[in-house]
Design an enzyme around this catalytic site. Sequence first.
Site, PDB file in Angstrom:
ATOM      1  N   HIS A  99       0.851  -1.198   0.000  1.00  0.00           N
ATOM      2  CA  HIS A  99       0.000   0.000   0.000  1.00  0.00           C
ATOM      3  C   HIS A  99       0.887   1.248   0.000  1.00  0.00           C
ATOM      4  O   HIS A  99       1.911   1.286   0.683  1.00  0.00           O
ATOM      5  CB  HIS A  99      -0.923  -0.006   1.224  1.00  0.00           C
ATOM      6  CG  HIS A  99      -2.017   1.004   1.112  1.00  0.00           C
ATOM      7  ND1 HIS A  99      -1.798   2.346   1.309  1.00  0.00           N
ATOM      8  CD2 HIS A  99      -3.325   0.887   0.776  1.00  0.00           C
ATOM      9  CE1 HIS A  99      -2.940   3.005   1.121  1.00  0.00           C
ATOM     10  NE2 HIS A  99      -3.877   2.132   0.787  1.00  0.00           N
ATOM     11  N   GLU A 168      -3.694   1.458  -7.537  1.00  0.00           N
ATOM     12  CA  GLU A 168      -4.089   2.615  -6.734  1.00  0.00           C
ATOM     13  C   GLU A 168      -3.130   3.779  -7.019  1.00  0.00           C
ATOM     14  O   GLU A 168      -2.053   3.864  -6.384  1.00  0.00           O
ATOM     15  CB  GLU A 168      -4.012   2.280  -5.241  1.00  0.00           C
ATOM     16  CG  GLU A 168      -4.929   1.169  -4.803  1.00  0.00           C
ATOM     17  CD  GLU A 168      -5.324   1.322  -3.327  1.00  0.00           C
ATOM     18  OE1 GLU A 168      -6.525   1.371  -3.067  1.00  0.00           O
ATOM     19  OE2 GLU A 168      -4.435   1.409  -2.474  1.00  0.00           O
ATOM     20  N   GLY A 174      -7.582   9.058  -1.139  1.00  0.00           N
ATOM     21  CA  GLY A 174      -8.064  10.014  -0.144  1.00  0.00           C
ATOM     22  C   GLY A 174      -8.159  11.455  -0.626  1.00  0.00           C
ATOM     23  O   GLY A 174      -8.340  12.368   0.178  1.00  0.00           O
TER      24      GLY A 174
HETATM   25  C1  PEP Z   1      -6.899   3.021   0.048  1.00  0.00           C
HETATM   26  O1  PEP Z   1      -6.281   3.585   0.961  1.00  0.00           O
HETATM   27  O2  PEP Z   1      -6.611   1.866  -0.287  1.00  0.00           O
HETATM   28  C2  PEP Z   1      -7.983   3.745  -0.602  1.00  0.00           C
HETATM   29  C3  PEP Z   1      -8.445   3.280  -1.720  1.00  0.00           C
HETATM   30  O3  PEP Z   1      -8.440   4.872   0.057  1.00  0.00           O
HETATM   31  P1  PEP Z   1      -9.621   5.861  -0.383  1.00  0.00           P
HETATM   32  O4  PEP Z   1     -10.724   5.045  -0.981  1.00  0.00           O
HETATM   33  O5  PEP Z   1     -10.027   6.542   0.880  1.00  0.00           O
HETATM   34  O6  PEP Z   1      -9.035   6.800  -1.394  1.00  0.00           O
END
Ligand code: PEP
Length: 246
Positions: A99, A168, A174
């Site tokens: 992550h 991601e 966020g």
């Molecule tokens: C995450 O931290 O894996 C994530 C997807 O966060 P968010 O949906 O809050 O952007």
Amino acid sequence: MTNKYMYFIANWKMFGDLKTINSLDKVIKFSKSHKKNKFKLIYCPPNTLIRPISKRLSKTNIEVGAQNSHQNLDYGAFTGQVNARMLKSVGAKYVILGHSENRMAGENDNLINLKIKNSIKSGLKIIFCIGETIKQKRDKKTNQVLNSQLKKGLKSIKKINDIIIAYEPVWSIGTGLIPSSEELFKSIKFIKSKFGKKSPKVLYGGSVNSKNIDQLKIIPDIDGFLIGGASQNPKKFIDIIKKTIN
Ligand code: PEP
């Protein structure tokens, strides 16, 4: 409406206490009323809640994961750390690794690779996060970064079936920002192209909510979503699932 088998993974990050677990009841009810639907729900709460949540979910087909694991296979003198075997013993079936919040805290590709290998050896499935920073995106290095994170993170790993990839983009986590449909389509396609016909599931994560889900769910080849903030609210989480599957 999608006919594909979709994953919805809730990353609660460092949120939640024993009372928060009651919020799962709405999601359990929703999941039970949609038995025939092809989707998988996985909750990744803080370690303190893995055991009570897995108990609460024991008569459902919702599964539980952890948010990180220590790379050591065995017990050891690592204050504050928990390894994959220990996570499995309290009910985790998955673990999120790579992550960006942990990469930013100092985890590099080699360490993530070791964590992946030893978590698989311990019997967990992996939710492997990759994604570019805003600078890398502006410098047009997205594919280069994804390629490198995949290569190094998955080095010498043969059990690709034990892995789910979560794309991601760091700049989308966020922030309320999401990639354009074209950007997301290209990145998912690029990631899958690295595996040929045997590609693992590739999810998208970053600011997914019930407003932008209509735009995200139509991307061909997307296998689901890793959801942070919105997954802490059962109504918002259910809305995202409903809008994706209906
Ligand atoms: C995450 O931290 O894996 C994530 C997807 O966060 P968010 O949906 O809050 O952007």
